[in-house]
Design a protein around this motif. Structure first.
Motif, PDB file in Angstrom:
ATOM      1  N   GLU A  35      28.658  -0.290  14.172  1.00  0.00           N
ATOM      2  CA  GLU A  35      28.532  -1.357  13.177  1.00  0.00           C
ATOM      3  C   GLU A  35      29.058  -0.953  11.807  1.00  0.00           C
ATOM      4  O   GLU A  35      29.585  -1.778  11.062  1.00  0.00           O
ATOM      5  CB  GLU A  35      27.069  -1.795  13.046  1.00  0.00           C
ATOM      6  CG  GLU A  35      26.497  -2.466  14.275  1.00  0.00           C
ATOM      7  CD  GLU A  35      27.050  -3.877  14.501  1.00  0.00           C
ATOM      8  OE1 GLU A  35      27.872  -4.355  13.688  1.00  0.00           O
ATOM      9  OE2 GLU A  35      26.671  -4.488  15.510  1.00  0.00           O
ATOM     10  N   TYR A  36      28.904   0.312  11.436  1.00  0.00           N
ATOM     11  CA  TYR A  36      29.256   0.744  10.083  1.00  0.00           C
ATOM     12  C   TYR A  36      30.632   1.396  10.000  1.00  0.00           C
ATOM     13  O   TYR A  36      31.282   1.337   8.961  1.00  0.00           O
ATOM     14  CB  TYR A  36      28.201   1.727   9.554  1.00  0.00           C
ATOM     15  CG  TYR A  36      26.915   1.048   9.141  1.00  0.00           C
ATOM     16  CD1 TYR A  36      26.647   0.764   7.809  1.00  0.00           C
ATOM     17  CD2 TYR A  36      25.982   0.666  10.089  1.00  0.00           C
ATOM     18  CE1 TYR A  36      25.486   0.123   7.432  1.00  0.00           C
ATOM     19  CE2 TYR A  36      24.808   0.025   9.729  1.00  0.00           C
ATOM     20  CZ  TYR A  36      24.559  -0.245   8.401  1.00  0.00           C
ATOM     21  OH  TYR A  36      23.411  -0.881   8.030  1.00  0.00           O
ATOM     22  N   ASN A  46      20.350  -1.972  11.841  1.00  0.00           N
ATOM     23  CA  ASN A  46      21.757  -1.961  11.441  1.00  0.00           C
ATOM     24  C   ASN A  46      22.212  -3.300  10.874  1.00  0.00           C
ATOM     25  O   ASN A  46      21.880  -4.361  11.405  1.00  0.00           O
ATOM     26  CB  ASN A  46      22.634  -1.618  12.652  1.00  0.00           C
ATOM     27  CG  ASN A  46      22.306  -0.258  13.218  1.00  0.00           C
ATOM     28  OD1 ASN A  46      22.331   0.741  12.513  1.00  0.00           O
ATOM     29  ND2 ASN A  46      21.957  -0.228  14.503  1.00  0.00           N
ATOM     30  N   ARG A  47      22.997  -3.236   9.819  1.00  0.00           N
ATOM     31  CA  ARG A  47      23.636  -4.421   9.249  1.00  0.00           C
ATOM     32  C   ARG A  47      24.886  -4.728  10.081  1.00  0.00           C
ATOM     33  O   ARG A  47      25.799  -3.905  10.159  1.00  0.00           O
ATOM     34  CB  ARG A  47      24.010  -4.174   7.791  1.00  0.00           C
ATOM     35  CG  ARG A  47      24.614  -5.385   7.080  1.00  0.00           C
ATOM     36  CD  ARG A  47      24.990  -5.023   5.658  1.00  0.00           C
ATOM     37  NE  ARG A  47      23.826  -4.675   4.872  1.00  0.00           N
ATOM     38  CZ  ARG A  47      23.072  -5.552   4.192  1.00  0.00           C
ATOM     39  NH1 ARG A  47      23.400  -6.848   4.212  1.00  0.00           N
ATOM     40  NH2 ARG A  47      22.024  -5.154   3.507  1.00  0.00           N
ATOM     41  N   GLN A  48      24.922  -5.881  10.682  1.00  0.00           N
ATOM     42  CA  GLN A  48      26.050  -6.218  11.543  1.00  0.00           C
ATOM     43  C   GLN A  48      27.347  -6.335  10.741  1.00  0.00           C
ATOM     44  O   GLN A  48      27.361  -6.852   9.631  1.00  0.00           O
ATOM     45  CB  GLN A  48      25.778  -7.539  12.280  1.00  0.00           C
ATOM     46  CG  GLN A  48      24.672  -7.442  13.319  1.00  0.00           C
ATOM     47  CD  GLN A  48      24.544  -8.705  14.141  1.00  0.00           C
ATOM     48  OE1 GLN A  48      25.224  -9.694  13.911  1.00  0.00           O
ATOM     49  NE2 GLN A  48      23.650  -8.661  15.130  1.00  0.00           N
ATOM     50  N   HIS A  49      28.389  -5.782  11.318  1.00  0.00           N
ATOM     51  CA  HIS A  49      29.747  -5.887  10.767  1.00  0.00           C
ATOM     52  C   HIS A  49      29.906  -5.219   9.395  1.00  0.00           C
ATOM     53  O   HIS A  49      30.802  -5.581   8.624  1.00  0.00           O
ATOM     54  CB  HIS A  49      30.181  -7.362  10.669  1.00  0.00           C
ATOM     55  CG  HIS A  49      29.936  -8.143  11.920  1.00  0.00           C
ATOM     56  ND1 HIS A  49      30.414  -7.758  13.152  1.00  0.00           N
ATOM     57  CD2 HIS A  49      29.212  -9.296  12.134  1.00  0.00           C
ATOM     58  CE1 HIS A  49      30.032  -8.634  14.064  1.00  0.00           C
ATOM     59  NE2 HIS A  49      29.300  -9.563  13.483  1.00  0.00           N
ATOM     60  N   ALA A  50      29.041  -4.250   9.096  1.00  0.00           N
ATOM     61  CA  ALA A  50      29.192  -3.530   7.826  1.00  0.00           C
ATOM     62  C   ALA A  50      30.529  -2.807   7.759  1.00  0.00           C
ATOM     63  O   ALA A  50      31.029  -2.517   6.665  1.00  0.00           O
ATOM     64  CB  ALA A  50      28.047  -2.527   7.653  1.00  0.00           C
ATOM     65  N   VAL A  51      31.141  -2.555   8.910  1.00  0.00           N
ATOM     66  CA  VAL A  51      32.399  -1.819   8.958  1.00  0.00           C
ATOM     67  C   VAL A  51      33.506  -2.495   8.158  1.00  0.00           C
ATOM     68  O   VAL A  51      34.421  -1.814   7.660  1.00  0.00           O
ATOM     69  CB  VAL A  51      32.836  -1.612  10.423  1.00  0.00           C
ATOM     70  CG1 VAL A  51      33.176  -2.939  11.091  1.00  0.00           C
ATOM     71  CG2 VAL A  51      34.022  -0.647  10.507  1.00  0.00           C
ATOM     72  N   GLN A  52      33.409  -3.802   7.961  1.00  0.00           N
ATOM     73  CA  GLN A  52      34.467  -4.478   7.200  1.00  0.00           C
ATOM     74  C   GLN A  52      34.511  -4.024   5.741  1.00  0.00           C
ATOM     75  O   GLN A  52      35.507  -4.254   5.042  1.00  0.00           O
ATOM     76  CB  GLN A  52      34.268  -5.994   7.278  1.00  0.00           C
ATOM     77  CG  GLN A  52      33.001  -6.510   6.641  1.00  0.00           C
ATOM     78  CD  GLN A  52      32.812  -8.002   6.858  1.00  0.00           C
ATOM     79  OE1 GLN A  52      33.646  -8.810   6.443  1.00  0.00           O
ATOM     80  NE2 GLN A  52      31.722  -8.367   7.529  1.00  0.00           N
ATOM     81  N   TYR A  53      33.439  -3.365   5.277  1.00  0.00           N
ATOM     82  CA  TYR A  53      33.403  -2.896   3.890  1.00  0.00           C
ATOM     83  C   TYR A  53      33.717  -1.400   3.781  1.00  0.00           C
ATOM     84  O   TYR A  53      33.766  -0.856   2.675  1.00  0.00           O
ATOM     85  CB  TYR A  53      32.029  -3.178   3.269  1.00  0.00           C
ATOM     86  CG  TYR A  53      31.725  -4.649   3.224  1.00  0.00           C
ATOM     87  CD1 TYR A  53      32.264  -5.467   2.238  1.00  0.00           C
ATOM     88  CD2 TYR A  53      30.924  -5.238   4.198  1.00  0.00           C
ATOM     89  CE1 TYR A  53      32.008  -6.826   2.209  1.00  0.00           C
ATOM     90  CE2 TYR A  53      30.654  -6.599   4.179  1.00  0.00           C
ATOM     91  CZ  TYR A  53      31.205  -7.391   3.189  1.00  0.00           C
ATOM     92  OH  TYR A  53      30.955  -8.738   3.168  1.00  0.00           O
ATOM     93  N   LEU A  54      33.936  -0.749   4.928  1.00  0.00           N
ATOM     94  CA  LEU A  54      34.200   0.684   4.908  1.00  0.00           C
ATOM     95  C   LEU A  54      35.470   1.012   4.139  1.00  0.00           C
ATOM     96  O   LEU A  54      35.462   1.851   3.223  1.00  0.00           O
ATOM     97  CB  LEU A  54      34.280   1.218   6.339  1.00  0.00           C
ATOM     98  CG  LEU A  54      34.670   2.689   6.489  1.00  0.00           C
ATOM     99  CD1 LEU A  54      33.650   3.596   5.816  1.00  0.00           C
ATOM    100  CD2 LEU A  54      34.818   3.058   7.980  1.00  0.00           C
ATOM    101  N   GLU A  55      36.577   0.384   4.483  1.00  0.00           N
ATOM    102  CA  GLU A  55      37.836   0.691   3.808  1.00  0.00           C
ATOM    103  C   GLU A  55      37.838   0.285   2.341  1.00  0.00           C
ATOM    104  O   GLU A  55      38.354   1.039   1.500  1.00  0.00           O
ATOM    105  CB  GLU A  55      39.002   0.060   4.562  1.00  0.00           C
ATOM    106  CG  GLU A  55      39.311   0.746   5.895  1.00  0.00           C
ATOM    107  CD  GLU A  55      39.503   2.245   5.760  1.00  0.00           C
ATOM    108  OE1 GLU A  55      40.128   2.693   4.763  1.00  0.00           O
ATOM    109  OE2 GLU A  55      39.017   2.981   6.634  1.00  0.00           O
ATOM    110  N   PRO A  56      37.257  -0.878   1.965  1.00  0.00           N
ATOM    111  CA  PRO A  56      37.161  -1.188   0.525  1.00  0.00           C
ATOM    112  C   PRO A  56      36.383  -0.128  -0.253  1.00  0.00           C
ATOM    113  O   PRO A  56      36.751   0.215  -1.381  1.00  0.00           O
ATOM    114  CB  PRO A  56      36.453  -2.540   0.513  1.00  0.00           C
ATOM    115  CG  PRO A  56      36.856  -3.186   1.806  1.00  0.00           C
ATOM    116  CD  PRO A  56      36.903  -2.050   2.788  1.00  0.00           C
TER     117      PRO A  56
END
Length: 940
Positions: free
Chosen positions: A593-594, A81-91
């Motif tokens: 994470e995602y 898993n790519r850590q903190h990928a969730v920050q790109y979910l909304e963009p």
């Protein structure tokens, strides 16, 4: 309708009840047989016990068995898993909402994909260093190099040099040939046509570099300056550099002429054809480890048995008997009849090879082990046993195999890593195998100890007792189902010839053989305690197999298990549910994470290390409903078995997957409905918001969770929420062409014949679209008509099941017959089956075998609705037949007999005591049942 209901007996044991259903006449149609040995892997015959697999070639002077062990993979336990990928979910969601698909895919590719086995930046640096080293070593380009002792190879290599004897080779390889320059061409610039080369090349003429190329899809058409040429002989030397997977001269798919040289302005057809046989030298076979999203399933090795042959070989035959899960080879030579038998025993965890002759002392055999892995060794364990050990390149796993021999009379010796038997009456070999894999987080196993333990359990047992245990175990599964059709069965033809001459009218028996072969393959590749059947089941000969021979979860893994319950192999499903449970654990971290969500998620692929993150590319790798689809199998298995203990064990995984979607689904501003975004419609149309397939699968998950909670009497509050979510999901939409829309926007192309029919998931295997909603069913049918009847492998198999659900048996049989077309025609591969009846996508993928077998069952019985529909899609070509042991949801086992397309007799065995509702040609009959009782109906 004449009715005759009769309770005939009670049975204490369900398994005994299933196996002992009244026998029906079954054609002698359970044999694959051939008149000559296999010359390639797709002609060899598969044997297996769920852990150990073999492909038997049946050679006379040299027998070859290619070995697999189900836990031998590349890679190691790691974080995918790519850590903190969730920050790109909304963009990403915002870009999709704005219609900026390309920008969304670019951002997702950069920030939202899983982690590879090696960081890309680290690999890039290592690659530059290695490439600089090998590209600077150009001495093999010079005309005077002595290449007579170099090996030879034939070009082009359409499936890579791996298929030409260089399996597992990555690195730098030099190729050399020459041509005579015609006098009329002197002083002219020439053109060199080489086709595609994987991955890079540096091309030299007479020691001078004239061109370089890169890219696996780029055709190499190079200019040769006149100054580089000389009268007479000209030496062509090409350094080919391959970093991973297939290497070499890949040719072209068209009839375009390649491997030719000609003057500029002329045509390749008017030029000089270069030799197809070139000299080659491996310069460097140790490129840096290539970054991988997921691991690859690996072959273990090879067993070779060598026999001295005197006299002409006569009466040769090899076969695979599905009734006994045993492969045989027999022939006469020098007046002696030789026989061989091969099977893989589940009870004794060993492959068994038995050799006999009808003349005392006539058996002489030499046995040895080999492999395509680079790190391996063979050593002697004792006076009758060899050990074989390999280490997977760039991975954590080691494989071990033990081979022990027992000879009846004669002499036995171990010589130079070989077992040598001379003058024996009979010889038996036992082969065991294991790896250090314990589970997806633990590689501390002791494979040598496992192999020793298996051989100790065999001990001094005679062959007859080992064979008897194998037969009892295998037949307890296989004999639970039988199938036959009236009309001709061309069992007089060898199987390869039978495939070539097949038509459903002339040889309906090939359909029943194909269906039983699918069951055989599942028994052989999926057993409790082992791994789930992968893209090739358990059989793989390549270090870099197609698609890694792993688990593709946007249809292929699931299709492997479509026939399991309905064809009475529920006991073979345990490895699938083990995989689901482990992926459920791993997928919780991916969900966090995602997506910042609870529960678990699985994208479109996983492997033995249970990677659950997005892989490959953002336009098809970000697909969020793999977990939900796998949960469909949990509920479906319960429906067939009515096993509440099973449901109680796996229901938490269903609930967890639903919890993820409670968080993940978002409101669509345009429609007010909740949708799945980002995702895609596998593997079609790129990254989108709101693909139809997602919504069908998620609705199915919520519906199953509600039903399961009611059975278990739990989670009433959650069920209310699930129903609200179910009602709020964007519905199926009928488009302007009368089709079922694949996406929320009406952008379907009626000329599109894409292999995936993802938006029809709700028809099969789901129940989101049924004949209770005829408009949607007709729209789904229209979509399938637009997609056409073409395709290969799993795609055809899916269409078989869909046409069966549309109740169009003749159309379903047409597609199924295409699955049985010869895969090799005029030297080229196409969809269908290879001569060993394995599915050709091409290349081989086992899901077509399993999906096709499920499709045949779907023509005979459907139970996804409120009752059991009998012969719902019976083709006219199968007007007579009998099936016994076919299962239906609700916990029922059926026997059907039909003639002239009319049902004659039904025998229903109740496993759980539920009310049984039978439907035939619109007529219904419901009756209460008791567990363990059998009910007979005649005179429909």
């Amino acid at each position: 309708m004449k009715k005759n209901l009769l309770s005939v007996r009670n049975c204490a044991a369900v398994l005994a009840l299933v196996v002992s259903l009244p026998a029906i006449s079954q054609d002698n149609n359970l044999l694959l047989w051939y008149k000559k040995p296999a010359t390639k892997w797709t002609e060899a015959l598969p044997i297996g016990n769920g852990r150990l697999g073999g492909m038997v070639y049946g050679g006379v002077a040299e027998e070859h068995i290619q070995l697999n062990e189900s836990t031998l993979w590349t890679g190691r336990p790691r974080n995918y898993n790519r850590q903190h990928a969730v920050q790109y979910l909304e963009p990403i969601r915002t870009l999709l909402r704005q219609g900026k698909q390309g920008e969304a895919e670019k951002l997702a590719a950069e920030q939202f994909m899983g982690m590879k086995s090696v960081d890309d930046s680290v690999y890039a640096q290592r690659k530059r260093t290695w490439l600089k080293q090998v590209s600077s070593q150009t001495q093999w380009s010079q005309p005077g190099v002595a290449d007579k002792l170099w090996d030879s190879i034939r070009l082009p290599m359409l499936n890579g040099w791996e298929a030409m004897g260089l399996d597992g080779l990555d690195g730098a390889v030099w190729f050399r040939t020459s041509f005579e320059l015609p006098a009329a061409w002197q002083g002219k610039e020439l053109v060199l046509a080489l086709g595609k080369i994987r991955d890079m090349d540096y091309t030299y003429v007479n020691g001078k570099m004239v061109a370089a190329g890169e890219g696996i899809n780029t055709k190499r058409v190079y200019a040769i300056p006149a100054a580089a040429l000389k009268p007479g002989k000209n030496v062509l030397a090409i350094q080919v550099i391959n970093f991973y997977d297939k290497g070499g001269f890949a040719g072209v798919k068209s009839d375009e002429r390649i491997l030719a040289v000609y003057p500029k302005g002329a045509t390749a057809e008017s030029g000089i054809a270069l030799s197809n046989v070139w000299k080659y030298k491996i310069q460097n076979a140790t490129p840096p480890e290539f970054p991988q999203y997921q691991a690859r399933y690996q072959p273990l090795g090879d067993v070779y048995f060598r026999f001295p042959v005197t006299g002409e070989v006569e009466e040769y035959k090899r076969d695979l008997d599905l009734a006994t899960a045993t492969a045989h080879v027999q022939y006469k030579a020098g007046g002696v009849q030789y026989k061989r038998s091969y099977f893989v025993s589940a009870p004794h965890r060993a492959m068994v090879a038995r050799f006999t002759a009808d003349k005392p002392g006539a058996l002489n055999v030499e046995a040895l082990l080999g492999t395509s892995h680079k790190a391996w060794q063979v050593k002697q364990v004792d006076a009758r046993t060899l050990a074989f050990e390999i280490q997977v390149k760039d991975g954590a796993l080691r494989g071990t195999s033990y081979m022990r021999v027992f000879a009846q009379k004669g002499s036995l010796a171990v010589k130079a890593g070989r077992l040598v038997v001379k003058g024996a009456d009979a010889v038996t070999f036992y082969i065991t195998a294991a790896t250090n894999f314990k589970n997806y987080q633990d590689v501390s196993g002791n494979p040598a100890a496992i192999c020793k333990t298996a051989l100790q359990a065999i001990g001094e047992k005679d062959f007859t007792s080992v064979e008897a245990a194998h037969l009892k175990d295998y037949q307890s599964l296989f004999n639970a189902f039988s199938l036959s059709f009236g009309g001709g069965n061309r069992t007089d033809l060898s199987t390869d010839e039978r495939i070539r001459q097949y038509s459903p009218a002339a040889d309906p028996g090939l359909l029943s053989l194909y269906t039983q072969y699918g069951r055989y393959l599942l028994i052989s590749s999926s057993r409790p305690g082992g791994q789930a059947a992968n893209l090739q089941g358990i059989w793989n000969e390549l270090l870099t197999p197609p698609w890694g021979s792993k688990y593709t979860t946007n249809i292929n893994l699931q299709m492997n298990y479509w026939p399991a319950d309905v064809l009475n192999l529920s006991g073979c499903t345990a490895p699938l549910f083990d995989l689901i449970a482990e992926a459920g654990e791993a997928g919780e971290q991916t969900a966090k994470e995602y997506y910042g969500a609870p529960g678990w998620v699985l994208h479109h692929n996983t492997d033995i290390w249970r990677g659950t993150a997005p892989i490959n590319a953002s336009n098809h790798g970000i697909w969020v409903t793999g977990a939900a689809w796998l949960c469909h199998h949990i509920w479906d298995h319960y429906q067939f078995t009515q096993d509440t203990a099973f449901l109680r064990k796996y229901y938490p995984l269903m609930k967890s997957a639903a919890s993820f979607f409670n968080s993940f689904l978002v409101k669509d501003a345009a429609t007010g409905k909740i949708i799945s975004t980002p995702s895609n419609s596998p593997e079609h149309g790129g990254l989108v918001a709101g693909p139809t397939m997602d919504h069908q699968i998620i609705r199915d998950l919520y519906k199953a969770c509600i039903a399961a909670a009611a059975v278990l009497k739990v989670d009433s509050d959650s069920s209310i929420r699930w129903q609200q979510q179910y009602d709020a999901i964007a519905p199926n939409i009928i488009g302007r062409y009368g089709q079922l829309q694949e996406w929320m926007k009406d952008v379907d192309d009626t000329s599109d014949t894409h292999r995936h029919v993802s938006h029809l998931w709700g028809v099969y295997p789901g129940t989101d679209i049924t004949w209770q909603t005829p408009e949607q069913m007709k729209a789904a049918r229209q979509s399938l008509l637009y997609r056409g009847d073409g395709g290969t492998g799993w795609s055809l198999a899916w269409k078989v099941n869909l046409w069966a659900r549309f109740l169009e048996g003749d159309h379903a049989l047409l597609i199924l017959s295409n699955l049985l077309a010869p895969a090799e025609k005029e030297g080229k591969e196409q969809g269908g089956v290879y001569s060993n009846l394995m599915d050709a996508h091409p290349p081989f993928q086992i899901d077509g075998n399993f999906g096709g077998a499920a499709g045949l069952a779907e023509m005979l019985v459907q139970s996804q609705g409120e009752g059991i529909v009998l012969l719902p899609a019976l083709p006219a070509a199968l007007a007579e037949g009998q099936v016994s042991g076919i299962k239906a949801r609700g916990g029922f086992v059926l026997q059907l007999v039909w003639q002239q397309q009319r049902l004659q007799k039904v025998v229903v065995t109740s496993l759980a005591g539920k009310t049984c509702k039978l439907i035939y040609k619109g007529k219904e009959k419901s009756f209460a049942t008791k567990a363990g009782q059998e009910y007979v109906m005649e005179g429909w």
